[in-house]
Structures are given as C-alpha cells and as structure tokens.
Design a protein around this motif. Structure first.
Motif, PDB file in Angstrom:
ATOM      1  N   TYR A   1      -4.978   8.051   1.827  1.00 53.27           N
ATOM      2  CA  TYR A   1      -3.976   7.018   1.550  1.00 53.27           C
ATOM      3  C   TYR A   1      -2.875   7.091   2.584  1.00 53.27           C
ATOM      4  CZ  TYR A   1      -1.278  10.841  -0.601  1.00 53.27           C
ATOM      5  OH  TYR A   1      -0.594  12.014  -0.839  1.00 53.27           O
TER       6      TYR A   1
ATOM      7  N   ALA B   1      -4.642   9.242  -4.177  1.00 58.92           N
ATOM      8  CA  ALA B   1      -5.003   7.822  -4.122  1.00 58.92           C
ATOM      9  C   ALA B   1      -6.101   7.593  -3.093  1.00 58.92           C
ATOM     10  CB  ALA B   1      -3.778   6.966  -3.773  1.00 58.92           C
ATOM     11  N   TRP B   2      -6.873   6.556  -3.315  1.00 56.60           N
ATOM     12  CA  TRP B   2      -7.738   5.952  -2.291  1.00 56.60           C
ATOM     13  C   TRP B   2      -7.185   4.557  -2.062  1.00 56.60           C
ATOM     14  CZ3 TRP B   2     -11.902   7.303  -6.274  1.00 56.60           C
ATOM     15  CH2 TRP B   2     -12.283   8.652  -6.154  1.00 56.60           C
ATOM     16  N   GLU B   3      -6.678   4.307  -0.857  1.00 58.22           N
ATOM     17  CA  GLU B   3      -6.001   3.032  -0.590  1.00 58.22           C
ATOM     18  C   GLU B   3      -6.844   2.042   0.194  1.00 58.22           C
ATOM     19  OE1 GLU B   3      -2.793   1.706  -1.329  1.00 58.22           O
ATOM     20  OE2 GLU B   3      -2.708   3.256  -2.849  1.00 58.22           O
ATOM     21  N   PHE B   4      -8.007   2.460   0.726  1.00 55.63           N
ATOM     22  CA  PHE B   4      -8.895   1.570   1.480  1.00 55.63           C
ATOM     23  C   PHE B   4      -8.184   0.915   2.652  1.00 55.63           C
ATOM     24  CE2 PHE B   4     -10.507   1.747  -2.894  1.00 55.63           C
ATOM     25  CZ  PHE B   4     -11.749   2.301  -2.643  1.00 55.63           C
ATOM     26  N   HIS B   5      -7.302   1.697   3.339  1.00 49.44           N
ATOM     27  CA  HIS B   5      -6.676   1.181   4.545  1.00 49.44           C
ATOM     28  C   HIS B   5      -7.744   0.922   5.594  1.00 49.44           C
ATOM     29  CE1 HIS B   5      -3.017   2.291   2.670  1.00 49.44           C
ATOM     30  NE2 HIS B   5      -3.007   3.560   3.003  1.00 49.44           N
TER      31      HIS B   5
ATOM     32  N   ARG C   1      -5.402   4.805  -7.785  1.00 48.76           N
ATOM     33  CA  ARG C   1      -4.281   5.754  -7.756  1.00 48.76           C
ATOM     34  C   ARG C   1      -4.317   6.641  -8.990  1.00 48.76           C
ATOM     35  NH1 ARG C   1       0.237   1.149  -5.968  1.00 48.76           N
ATOM     36  NH2 ARG C   1      -0.565   0.887  -3.828  1.00 48.76           N
TER      37      ARG C   1
ATOM     38  N   ARG D   1      -6.732  -1.192  -9.101  1.00 55.44           N
ATOM     39  CA  ARG D   1      -6.401  -2.605  -8.885  1.00 55.44           C
ATOM     40  C   ARG D   1      -7.665  -3.319  -8.409  1.00 55.44           C
ATOM     41  NH1 ARG D   1      -3.351  -6.214  -4.727  1.00 55.44           N
ATOM     42  NH2 ARG D   1      -2.281  -7.684  -6.110  1.00 55.44           N
TER      43      ARG D   1
ATOM     44  N   PRO E   1       0.805  -1.231   0.000  1.00 58.11           N
ATOM     45  CA  PRO E   1       0.000   0.000   0.000  1.00 58.11           C
ATOM     46  C   PRO E   1       0.833   1.273   0.000  1.00 58.11           C
ATOM     47  CG  PRO E   1       0.036  -0.957   2.190  1.00 58.11           C
ATOM     48  CD  PRO E   1       0.749  -1.931   1.303  1.00 58.11           C
TER      49      PRO E   1
ATOM     50  N   ASP F   1      -8.683  -2.937  -4.504  1.00 55.88           N
ATOM     51  CA  ASP F   1      -7.569  -2.813  -3.566  1.00 55.88           C
ATOM     52  C   ASP F   1      -7.168  -1.352  -3.408  1.00 55.88           C
ATOM     53  OD1 ASP F   1      -5.481  -3.338  -1.861  1.00 55.88           O
ATOM     54  OD2 ASP F   1      -4.117  -4.073  -3.398  1.00 55.88           O
ATOM     55  N   TRP F   2      -7.054  -0.640  -4.504  1.00 59.26           N
ATOM     56  CA  TRP F   2      -6.739   0.788  -4.457  1.00 59.26           C
ATOM     57  C   TRP F   2      -7.086   1.465  -5.763  1.00 59.26           C
ATOM     58  CZ3 TRP F   2      -3.497   0.802  -8.479  1.00 59.26           C
ATOM     59  CH2 TRP F   2      -2.510  -0.186  -8.617  1.00 59.26           C
TER      60      TRP F   2
ATOM     61  N   GLY G   1      -7.707  -4.553   3.887  1.00 57.12           N
ATOM     62  CA  GLY G   1      -7.590  -3.269   3.206  1.00 57.12           C
ATOM     63  C   GLY G   1      -8.165  -3.285   1.808  1.00 57.12           C
TER      64      GLY G   1
END
Length: 624
Positions: free
Chosen positions: A624, A318-322, A601, A424, A277, A598-599, A371
């Motif tokens: 992110y 980005a949106w990383e969905f942590h 970007r 992704r 990530p 997943d993300w 995530g």
C-alpha cells in the motif's frame, strides 16, 4: 486374386528395399521437418498500412537450421468464424510456399485503403497451418481500423468522476508516433469557468514523433453546500490523419458538502473520501504522482473514521492495488496479455472454483491505471489448472491470500481475532447466473476438524435469488454436512462502490456490515461449544481471503439438469454476454461480468501488532 498377387509383390519389394532396394540405387531419405514460429509486424493497423508476417525456422538446438524441402503454408484471416480476408486485406493469399534452404519467409499483406466505416474496428485472427510441421504462435490477433484516432480522455479516470477541488489530467493520445504536430483544441462553456482554479488550455499539441500530450487542470472547492455539477469539455482538430475519437467529455464533479445518504447505501459513513488511496512511507511519492491526493498511513494509526477510532480500531495492513512500482514488486505483467496481476494474491484454481470456468488470472484480471483490480469472466475457451484439469468454455479470474502459515507474498496479512477487514468493491456487467463472492474461510487442507466461513459479500443473481447482497456465517464441525449458518440480505446498488466489512471483534463475537450499517452479528452464546469455530485456536493460521465469480450458479438460477451428480444450467443462461467471445474485441465491453476491487484494508483492536499476531508467520512486504 489379382489384389493378393499385387500385395505379395509389393511386400517382397519393400522387404528387399530394406536391404538393397528394388533396383541398384538406394532410396534417398525423406526430408525432416523443422520447428517454425510466426511473427507479426504489429498488433494495430489502419487502412493503407501493411502487415508483414514472418515465418522462421525456430530450432533452438541448431540456430543455423534451414528448411529441408519446399512446403506449403496455409493462411486464414477470421473475425470469430467469419472470413474477413477480403474485407481487411487487398490481396490475401490462402497459400504460400516456403522454399527449401532458407531460414525465414516474409509475407507482405497490404491492408485495404478504403471500405471500413468511421471508427469501425475489425478484430482479425491470422492463422498459419503447415501440414506435418509444428508452428509456434501460429495464431496472431490484430486490430484493423479506418484511422489512428486521437483519443482524448481523463488520465487514470475511466469513470470521469471527480470531487470539487480535485486536479485532473486531460490527455490526448495516439497509438503510433505522429509524423506532424497534431493540435487538439479545447473549449468549455463560459458559465463553467467559475468552477476552475486552473482552466484547461486552449490547445493540446502532440509533437511530431510523439504519441501523447497532457495538461493538468484544477477545480475550485466551494465550502458551502451546493450540488453536483457536470463539467463539459469540447474538442476539435484539423488533423485528417489522426481525427478525434470523440468530440466531448462530460465530467461529474461531486460537491463534498452534499449530505450523506442512507447509512446502508452511502460509503461515506466509513470514509469521507473513500477513493483516496492509502500509501506507506516507501510509496508515498510514487502514489501521489500517479493519483494526486493520498492518505499517508502506517501501522497502529487510528482509523480515519472518528467513531471507528473511538471503538479502538487501529490500522494494521492494506492492499491498495496501486498501479505504480516495478514489475515483480507489487504486480507482474510479464505475460502475453500485458495485464498487471497482483503478486500478493494467488490463483484460486481449485476444482470447485473451476466447475464451469477455467481460472487464468493473467488473462482475466488486471490492475488498471486507475488503481483497481478488475476481474472478468468471458466465453473464451480456457484450460483449467490446479484442481480442475481440462478445457472450459469460459475463462475467469479467482484469487486467495492469507491463512497459509507461510512467508509468501500472498500471506502478507493475517485475519485473526481482533481484525476488522474492509473491502471497497463494485460488481458490474450482465450478472445473471453469477454469484460473485468476497469471502473468508478456514484452512481448506482437510486437516482441520472444524469449519469457519465468512461471506463478506455474495451476490447470487437470478430468478430465485434476485439481485441482493448476501452476508453469511457458516460454522461447525467439518464432518457435519448440516453446519450452522446465520445470514442477512440487503437490496443495495452493487454497481456503485460500497464498503463491505467484517469485524472479528473477539473469540466470542463476529459481525458483518455494509457502509455504515451492521447487517448481521453472530455470538458464541448462540452456538453450542463444538459448533463455535470463530477462535484463533480453531483457525491456527487465520482465515483465508478469497475472491471468486462463480458462474453459472444453481442457487440463483434454480433451473437446470443434473446428470451423474453434475448440475448443468439450462441453455441460454448466459444470453446477455455469451456473444462477446473475442478477448481483444470484447474484454472492455460493459456487458462483460466483472468484479472490481479498489482496496482491502485491515484494522486491529489489540494493543500492538505483536499482541495481535502472536508469533504467526507472514510476509512483511507492504502493498500500500
């Protein structure tokens, strides 16, 4: 004649009663009903436990209110349509009486002490009904099983996949605090010990009063090209109260030096380590604690891929969905389903999105502990909101963001000329009849004279379309039904992770691709002046980002009937997953159709962020 005389007498008596009654005594007023609420003592039970139902008077205006009369409460316990009251409970009453003058009634329901099969789970809907009374939360879902099992797993890694050199965490967990220490013994084949830098411990112990035990293990990185390995962990326990849910875990350890495959099929043509990530400066510590390795990232960093960096692409957002942070920050889980719903995406509950399924993101989406944004669709009756009022047989998730010209969190990115967007994603479950989509479109307020649509991925699955990745541009005047389009179709494995991307290179060229391959490119020179819509001037707020699942799909299925302009699929289109209709029981079933992200970007090819944004309004929060 006799009936007429009787009715006349009764009417006269009732009229007289309104003033003085039929006799000298006035009639007492009827008791007034009070609002009620039902509560349960838990959600998960095992053989020998006891479920306690509590029926309470729930009058907000009068907290001291009590019942004004004796009344009957009718109880049922069902798994779907099947009555399981005798299967699950020792003595389940079909009716109990709430006495006059009290504020609550507790109903004890002992669970059977035997009879359930090993690892069997019964999903029970307990329902209370009172004639003439409103009962809040009158339907409660519980799970009953034979034991509280010790669940062994890899933390935040449901796929059981790692890269060589990675750390991973073995965890043993139970759903209730244990009364005595529970030991879980771990063994590995002697021949596999060479793959570890830090070996698994011989034993994990869940201490009395606790629910979890963990151990961190580290593998070795062999710099020489070799092959993927399957690591085996075997488990045993002597606990009869908390037996193991499984005795073995197999872990796929991928060799980092294995050569990249076909450019279309291998996501490593975009990133060497696509699962690692990104993290902004304010989140790096928390993300590293949760996931281990991270890539620190900030605006205008060059793309990690050398070829893309050489092409001028610099990091934008980005949106990383942590699955880290506080509720109300990146996500919100303040709902009955305990799902983490991203706050940087909004509900796409338009009429078109809800033709066949109601959008209810709180129930049908979740940011998982791994995530990943997981969106599902199930045959669970749900109410459509927004532009598609009414009940639907299916519930689904659908999101949008960007393109609003607002400071909302859902407008935290801008999609303009000079943007490269990467997503992704993987698409799983029984997908027949679905058209899962990752797409962009121009302002859908109806005020724009031109229309732009970019289908980064469509996957219409059915006898007509097969199971391919479609990537398409649609463009032209909004009023023109026959808009221009250009498309590509590719056969790839969409069950696996792939990087789907768009490059809006300039006001004269836009392209789409998968992993390391550009699949389709559209240029201004191919269109008339009025049909070319991919410019900032014709998309003044930028493009909207949209995620939908879209079932059933006429394009893919072909068959069906149309009545009054409304198309309906042939019966049986959903046979692969229609029977999985219990949310608590089936939400994680592999057959459930699901879109997983997943993300997301974005990169820009401008000299600066200010040069790219051109004064546009957006939310400045980093997700992110």
């Amino acid at each position: 004649m006799i009936k007429r005389i009787l009715y006349t007498f009764l009417s006269a008596c009732l009229l007289a009663t309104g003033f003085a009654g039929c006799d000298d005594d006035a009639m007492a007023p009827l008791p007034e009903s009070v609002p009620l609420i039902m509560e349960v003592s838990g959600k998960s039970f095992v053989m020998g436990d006891k479920l306690v139902l509590t029926i309470k008077v729930n009058d907000e205006d009068n907290p001291e209110a009590v019942s004004n009369e004796d009344f009957d409460i009718y109880l049922t316990a069902k798994d779907g349509t099947e009555d399981v009251s005798k299967v699950v409970f020792k003595d389940f009453p079909s009716m109990v009486t709430f006495p006059k003058g009290v504020s609550e009634l507790k109903i004890e329901l002992p669970i059977v002490e035997s009879g359930l099969k090993p690892q069997e789970k019964v999903y029970v809907n307990v329902l209370a009904f009172v004639r003439g009374y409103k009962v809040s939360d009158s339907s409660q879902s519980i799970v009953v099983s034979d034991h509280n099992y010790t669940v062994v797993s890899l933390k935040n890694n449901a796929d059981n996949e790692i890269n060589e050199g990675d750390k991973f965490t073995i965890q043993a967990q139970v759903s209730v605090p244990v009364t005595d220490d529970v030991d879980v013994n771990i063994s590995i084949p002697d021949a596999q010990k060479v793959f570890y830098e830090t070996l698994p411990p011989a034993k994990l112990t869940i201490k009395a009063g606790e629910q979890l035990a963990e151990a961190v293990v580290k593998t070795k990185h062999n710099p020489d090209p070799s092959q993927h390995e399957t690591l085996v962990l075997d488990f045993t326990t002597l606990s009869g109260v908390h037996p193991l849910d499984k005795a073995k875990i197999e872990i796929l350890m991928k060799d980092l030096e294995v050569g990249r495959g076909d450019r279309l099929l291998d996501e490593r043509w975009v990133y060497d380590r696509p699962a690692v990530p990104f993290a902004s400066s304010g989140r790096q510590g928390a993300v590293a604690d949760q996931y281990g390795e991270i890539i620190p990232m900030k605006e205008m960093n060059s793309h990690p891929n050398a070829d893309l960096a050489a092409a001028g692409w610099k990091f934008y957002n980005a949106w990383e969905f942590h699955s880290v942070g506080n509720s109300g920050d990146m996500w919100n889980d303040g709902n009955a389903f305990k799902n983490k719903v991203p706050l940087f995406l909004a509900a796409r509950n338009t009429a078109v999105a809800q033709n066949h399924a109601a959008v209810f993101n709180e129930q049908f989406s979740n940011i998982t502990e791994e995530g990943i944004l997981k969106m599902i669709q199930m045959k669970v009756k749900s109410t459509a909101t927004g532009g598609g009022k009414g009940e639907r047989d299916y519930g689904t998730a659908a999101f949008y963001a960007c393109g609003t010209g607002s400071p909302w969190k859902s407008n935290s990115q801008l999609i303009l000329e000079g943007c490269r967007m990467e997503v992704r994603a993987r698409l799983r479950g029984e997908k027949n009849g679905f058209n899962m989509g990752i797409w962009l479109m121009s302002d859908d307020s109806g005020s724009s004279p031109t229309y732009s649509e970019v289908d980064i991925l469509e996957n219409p699955v059915g006898p007509i379309t097969g199971n391919k990745a479609f990537q398409t541009f649609h463009y032209g005047l909004s009023a023109n039904e026959n808009k221009g389009s250009k498309s590509a179709q590719n056969s790839i494995n969409m069950n696996d992770w792939n990087v789907y991307w768009m490059e809006w290179r300039s006001g004269e060229e836009i392209a789409l691709g998968i992993n390391g391959v550009e699949t389709v490119c559209l240029k201004k020179s191919e269109c008339s002046e009025e049909d070319w819509t991919f410019t900032n001037a014709k998309n003044q707020k930028g493009l909207k980002f949209i995620l939908t699942m879209g079932a059933p799909n006429k394009w893919a299925l072909g068959g069906g009937t149309e009545t009054g302009g409304v198309w309906a699929p042939d019966a049986g289109w959903d046979s692969g997953f229609a029977s999985f209709n219990n949310y608590e029981r089936d939400r994680d079933n592999d057959a459930i159709p699901r879109l997983e992200i997943d993300w997301v970007r974005t990169y820009i090819n401008k000299a600066s962020v200010a040069d790219y944004e051109q004064g546009q309004t957006k939310n400045g929060t980093k997700f992110y």
